[in-house]
Design an enzyme around this catalytic site. Structure first.
Site, PDB file in Angstrom:
ATOM      1  N   ILE A  85     -28.806  15.943   1.642  1.00 54.01           N
ATOM      2  CA  ILE A  85     -29.457  14.911   0.518  1.00 54.01           C
ATOM      3  C   ILE A  85     -29.644  15.871  -0.597  1.00 54.01           C
ATOM      4  O   ILE A  85     -29.968  16.627  -1.506  1.00 54.01           O
ATOM      5  CB  ILE A  85     -30.889  14.901   1.329  1.00 54.01           C
ATOM      6  CG1 ILE A  85     -31.304  14.169   1.962  1.00 54.01           C
ATOM      7  CG2 ILE A  85     -31.343  13.667  -0.412  1.00 54.01           C
ATOM      8  CD1 ILE A  85     -32.465  14.191   2.899  1.00 54.01           C
ATOM      9  N   ASP A 107       1.066  -0.753   0.203  1.00 51.56           N
ATOM     10  CA  ASP A 107       0.261   0.222  -0.016  1.00 51.56           C
ATOM     11  C   ASP A 107       0.782   1.244  -0.372  1.00 51.56           C
ATOM     12  O   ASP A 107       2.267   0.594   0.136  1.00 51.56           O
ATOM     13  CB  ASP A 107      -0.673   0.096   1.093  1.00 51.56           C
ATOM     14  CG  ASP A 107      -1.700   1.279   0.917  1.00 51.56           C
ATOM     15  OD1 ASP A 107      -3.010   0.374   1.131  1.00 51.56           O
ATOM     16  OD2 ASP A 107      -1.463   1.911   1.022  1.00 51.56           O
ATOM     17  N   PHE A 141     -21.475  -2.917  -5.314  1.00 54.29           N
ATOM     18  CA  PHE A 141     -22.014  -2.494  -5.176  1.00 54.29           C
ATOM     19  C   PHE A 141     -21.618  -1.546  -4.123  1.00 54.29           C
ATOM     20  O   PHE A 141     -20.688  -1.091  -3.991  1.00 54.29           O
ATOM     21  CB  PHE A 141     -23.690  -2.504  -5.140  1.00 54.29           C
ATOM     22  CG  PHE A 141     -24.143  -3.203  -6.638  1.00 54.29           C
ATOM     23  CD1 PHE A 141     -23.760  -4.620  -7.158  1.00 54.29           C
ATOM     24  CD2 PHE A 141     -24.574  -2.568  -7.781  1.00 54.29           C
ATOM     25  CE1 PHE A 141     -24.143  -5.040  -8.810  1.00 54.29           C
ATOM     26  CE2 PHE A 141     -25.103  -2.809  -8.828  1.00 54.29           C
ATOM     27  CZ  PHE A 141     -24.732  -3.719  -9.091  1.00 54.29           C
ATOM     28  N   ASN A 142     -22.823  -0.576  -3.308  1.00 58.19           N
ATOM     29  CA  ASN A 142     -22.270   0.209  -2.131  1.00 58.19           C
ATOM     30  C   ASN A 142     -21.323  -0.446  -1.223  1.00 58.19           C
ATOM     31  O   ASN A 142     -22.810  -0.896  -0.499  1.00 58.19           O
ATOM     32  CB  ASN A 142     -23.236   1.265  -1.867  1.00 58.19           C
ATOM     33  CG  ASN A 142     -23.566   2.808  -3.067  1.00 58.19           C
ATOM     34  OD1 ASN A 142     -23.997   2.009  -4.104  1.00 58.19           O
ATOM     35  ND2 ASN A 142     -23.353   3.934  -2.495  1.00 58.19           N
ATOM     36  N   HIS A 157     -18.966   9.445   1.287  1.00 57.08           N
ATOM     37  CA  HIS A 157     -19.557   8.355   1.637  1.00 57.08           C
ATOM     38  C   HIS A 157     -20.675   8.570   2.397  1.00 57.08           C
ATOM     39  O   HIS A 157     -19.993   9.032   3.043  1.00 57.08           O
ATOM     40  CB  HIS A 157     -18.896   7.141   1.487  1.00 57.08           C
ATOM     41  CG  HIS A 157     -17.730   7.019   0.145  1.00 57.08           C
ATOM     42  ND1 HIS A 157     -16.715   6.860   0.766  1.00 57.08           N
ATOM     43  CD2 HIS A 157     -18.125   6.025  -1.053  1.00 57.08           C
ATOM     44  CE1 HIS A 157     -16.170   6.166  -0.908  1.00 57.08           C
ATOM     45  NE2 HIS A 157     -17.439   5.553  -1.732  1.00 57.08           N
ATOM     46  N   ARG A 197     -26.903  15.520  -7.555  1.00 54.62           N
ATOM     47  CA  ARG A 197     -25.907  15.758  -8.024  1.00 54.62           C
ATOM     48  C   ARG A 197     -25.130  14.861  -9.228  1.00 54.62           C
ATOM     49  O   ARG A 197     -25.916  13.597  -9.240  1.00 54.62           O
ATOM     50  CB  ARG A 197     -24.266  14.299  -6.494  1.00 54.62           C
ATOM     51  CG  ARG A 197     -23.157  14.373  -6.874  1.00 54.62           C
ATOM     52  CD  ARG A 197     -22.295  13.891  -5.482  1.00 54.62           C
ATOM     53  NE  ARG A 197     -22.649  12.542  -5.563  1.00 54.62           N
ATOM     54  CZ  ARG A 197     -22.214  11.098  -4.997  1.00 54.62           C
ATOM     55  NH1 ARG A 197     -21.468  10.956  -4.201  1.00 54.62           N
ATOM     56  NH2 ARG A 197     -22.757  10.004  -5.031  1.00 54.62           N
ATOM     57  N   PHE A 202      -6.507  -4.228  -4.861  1.00 59.12           N
ATOM     58  CA  PHE A 202      -7.496  -3.093  -4.126  1.00 59.12           C
ATOM     59  C   PHE A 202      -7.442  -1.991  -4.801  1.00 59.12           C
ATOM     60  O   PHE A 202      -8.328  -1.301  -4.610  1.00 59.12           O
ATOM     61  CB  PHE A 202      -7.646  -3.785  -2.986  1.00 59.12           C
ATOM     62  CG  PHE A 202      -8.790  -4.932  -2.342  1.00 59.12           C
ATOM     63  CD1 PHE A 202      -9.758  -4.853  -2.337  1.00 59.12           C
ATOM     64  CD2 PHE A 202      -7.077  -5.749  -1.564  1.00 59.12           C
ATOM     65  CE1 PHE A 202     -10.245  -6.242  -1.893  1.00 59.12           C
ATOM     66  CE2 PHE A 202      -8.413  -7.167  -1.693  1.00 59.12           C
ATOM     67  CZ  PHE A 202      -9.818  -7.794  -1.276  1.00 59.12           C
ATOM     68  N   TYR A 253     -13.622   7.054 -13.645  1.00 60.82           N
ATOM     69  CA  TYR A 253     -13.278   5.696 -12.646  1.00 60.82           C
ATOM     70  C   TYR A 253     -14.108   4.563 -13.257  1.00 60.82           C
ATOM     71  O   TYR A 253     -13.518   3.128 -13.220  1.00 60.82           O
ATOM     72  CB  TYR A 253     -14.234   6.252 -11.241  1.00 60.82           C
ATOM     73  CG  TYR A 253     -14.015   5.210 -10.057  1.00 60.82           C
ATOM     74  CD1 TYR A 253     -13.351   4.409  -9.188  1.00 60.82           C
ATOM     75  CD2 TYR A 253     -15.436   4.752 -10.408  1.00 60.82           C
ATOM     76  CE1 TYR A 253     -13.480   4.009  -9.164  1.00 60.82           C
ATOM     77  CE2 TYR A 253     -15.698   3.557  -9.389  1.00 60.82           C
ATOM     78  CZ  TYR A 253     -14.274   2.870  -8.978  1.00 60.82           C
ATOM     79  OH  TYR A 253     -14.219   1.711  -7.935  1.00 60.82           O
TER      80      TYR A 253
HETATM   81  N1  UFG Z   1     -25.710  11.067  -1.043  1.00 63.14           N
HETATM   82  C1  UFG Z   1     -26.383  12.335  -0.626  1.00 63.14           C
HETATM   83  N2  UFG Z   1     -25.975  12.713   0.691  1.00 63.14           N
HETATM   84  C2  UFG Z   1     -24.651  13.016   0.421  1.00 63.14           C
HETATM   85  C3  UFG Z   1     -23.223  11.199  -0.264  1.00 63.14           C
HETATM   86  C4  UFG Z   1     -24.030  11.015  -1.017  1.00 63.14           C
HETATM   87  O1  UFG Z   1     -27.610  12.701  -0.726  1.00 63.14           O
HETATM   88  O2  UFG Z   1     -23.099  13.791   1.614  1.00 63.14           O
HETATM   89  C5  UFG Z   1     -26.379   9.742  -2.411  1.00 63.14           C
HETATM   90  C6  UFG Z   1     -26.215  10.224  -3.587  1.00 63.14           C
HETATM   91  O3  UFG Z   1     -26.158  10.937  -4.226  1.00 63.14           O
HETATM   92  C7  UFG Z   1     -25.665   8.691  -3.477  1.00 63.14           C
HETATM   93  C8  UFG Z   1     -25.753   7.392  -2.062  1.00 63.14           C
HETATM   94  O4  UFG Z   1     -26.514   8.970  -1.205  1.00 63.14           O
HETATM   95  O5  UFG Z   1     -27.109   8.678  -4.145  1.00 63.14           O
HETATM   96  C9  UFG Z   1     -24.405   6.869  -2.390  1.00 63.14           C
HETATM   97  O6  UFG Z   1     -23.669   8.194  -2.445  1.00 63.14           O
HETATM   98  P1  UFG Z   1     -22.305   7.785  -1.891  1.00 63.14           P
HETATM   99  O7  UFG Z   1     -21.338   8.663  -2.502  1.00 63.14           O
HETATM  100  O8  UFG Z   1     -21.801   6.566  -0.573  1.00 63.14           O
HETATM  101  O9  UFG Z   1     -22.044   6.321  -3.005  1.00 63.14           O
HETATM  102  P2  UFG Z   1     -21.934   5.905  -4.548  1.00 63.14           P
HETATM  103  O10 UFG Z   1     -23.537   4.733  -4.420  1.00 63.14           O
HETATM  104  O11 UFG Z   1     -21.687   7.347  -5.268  1.00 63.14           O
HETATM  105  O12 UFG Z   1     -20.945   5.661  -5.334  1.00 63.14           O
HETATM  106  C10 UFG Z   1     -20.537   4.012  -5.209  1.00 63.14           C
HETATM  107  C11 UFG Z   1     -18.521   3.473  -4.662  1.00 63.14           C
HETATM  108  C12 UFG Z   1     -18.271   4.054  -6.217  1.00 63.14           C
HETATM  109  C13 UFG Z   1     -19.072   3.232  -7.305  1.00 63.14           C
HETATM  110  C14 UFG Z   1     -20.213   3.521  -6.795  1.00 63.14           C
HETATM  111  C15 UFG Z   1     -21.152   3.302  -8.399  1.00 63.14           C
HETATM  112  O13 UFG Z   1     -18.573   4.342  -3.805  1.00 63.14           O
HETATM  113  O14 UFG Z   1     -17.065   3.256  -5.807  1.00 63.14           O
HETATM  114  O15 UFG Z   1     -20.855   3.705  -6.098  1.00 63.14           O
HETATM  115  O16 UFG Z   1     -22.209   4.148  -8.414  1.00 63.14           O
HETATM  116  F1  UFG Z   1     -18.379   3.725  -7.869  1.00 63.14           F
END
Ligand code: UFG
Length: 338
Positions: A215, A40, A177-178, A197, A290, A81, A149
């Protein structure tokens, strides 16, 4: 020969083993009797999270150091990873993502081929699908990533396919997924800086380290208007890596697998559940969407269940958030304060 006996002879290279998903897989590998070397560069990983096996500070950009590492260790497989994971940043600095996530992965693959290491478990992502045309998303869903990405991860999958034809490489590409939650024993967990996240941000608000949680969009085509995601517990992801490794060892075949829990939860559901789990106030603020967020992402992990015998164990939201909360409190009260 039982799995643990065979595993006792195996040394696994875990790149990015100080990161979120890598550290959980590293822990589980040791629990199952494997030995590991974590590589790492600590750009985003944390030394504190690399608690098992030996640790090597190094970067996949350094080809000589990589060859040296393979010279000194007889790896039976690689779990890869190490990668940058900020989807938004990848749109602003695509070159950074292609360099690290694609070109540096090629360095790693070169070193593997050169030293006869022919098994890789690769961290891919549901971002390779782009905007889904079908839910739940199966692995044969069209690939149309909408960020550098996601495109970089798709490129690596293509490279792996070609290398498996040319050199007999066997790989498992795991499309997460998440990723969410934390080690149920509280030893490691999610620790991103900067944090983008949803769940850790919500927990930050619960701790009072943030005024509120934004949100992102309330006009999506979902029952409550907020985005739906498939949150998969990081310990379940780790278990899938072990199952994939065993599959490569015993079946000598490559495969691509979704890893999700098959249930979708909306942003509002996550926040409501976090209020219940933490018993704390969590203020929210509705803001614009977003860019690049699809309405709903839910994976079908039927193939992983059928082929790898893997099924997620931490499927309910209170449990996922509960483990994240225990870790998050510890991170803020002990680790960051130390
Ligand atoms: N969200 C909010 N407010 C925040 C942060 C996130 O409303 O402050 C929402 C986002 O719009 C999304 C959901 O919460 O709808 C989850 O968002 P995250 O940023 O936690 O995760 P993502 O779904 O954007 O991202 C994840 C992984 C990525 C991957 C992606 C694929 O972290 O590595 O899923 O869609 F690429």
């Amino acid at each position: 020969m039982g799995m643990d006996e065979r595993a006792g002879q195996d040394l696994i290279l875990v790149t990015g083993g100080a990161g979120y998903v890598g550290s959980h897989a590293n822990k589980l590998l040791h629990r199952h009797g494997y030995d590991t070397v974590v590589l790492d560069n600590l750009a985003y990983g944390h030394k504190e999270c690399s608690k098992w096996g030996s640790f090597v500070l190094g970067d996949l950009a350094d080809r000589d150091a990589l060859l040296d590492l393979f010279e000194k260790n007889r790896f039976t497989a690689v779990m890869h990873f190490a990668a940058y994971t900020y989807v938004g940043e990848s749109t602003d600095f695509p070159e950074k993502y292609y360099q690290n996530n694609v070109a540096n992965t090629l360095n790693l693959l070169n070193a593997m081929i050169e030293h006869g290491v022919r098994r890789m478990v690769f961290s891919s992502t549901c971002a390779v699908y782009g905007n889904p045309v079908k839910i739940p998303i199966p692995e044969d869903h069209p690939l149309d990533p909408i960020s550098p990405y996601g495109r970089g991860k798709q490129m690596v999958e293509t490279i792996l396919e070609d290398l498996s034809e040319a050199h007999g490489l066997r790989y498992a590409s795991l499309r997460y997924f998440n990723a969410a939650g934390a080690d149920p024993e509280g030893e490691i967990g999610e620790w991103h800086d900067p944090e983008t996240h949803l769940i850790p941000l919500v927990l930050d608000a619960a701790l009072g380290r943030r005024e509120d949680v934004k949100i992102f969009g309330t006009d999506y085509d979902t029952p409550d208007g907020t985005c739906i995601r498939d949150y998969i517990h990081v310990t379940d992801l780790a278990a899938a890596h072990l199952a994939a490794l065993e599959y490569l060892e015993t079946k000598h075949k490559s495969g691509i697998f979704n890893l999700g829990n098959g249930n979708g939860f909306s942003v509002r559901q996550v926040i409501d559940e976090a209020r219940r789990v933490t018993g704390r106030e969590i203020r929210t603020r509705q803001v614009e969407r977003r860019p690049g967020d699809p309405d709903a992402l839910i994976g079908s992990s039927e193939k992983a269940s059928r082929t790898l015998g893997w099924t997620p164990r931490f499927t309910d939201l209170p449990e996922i958030i509960g483990t994240a909360w225990e870790w998050h409190k510890k991170l803020n009260s002990e680790i960051l304060r130390a």
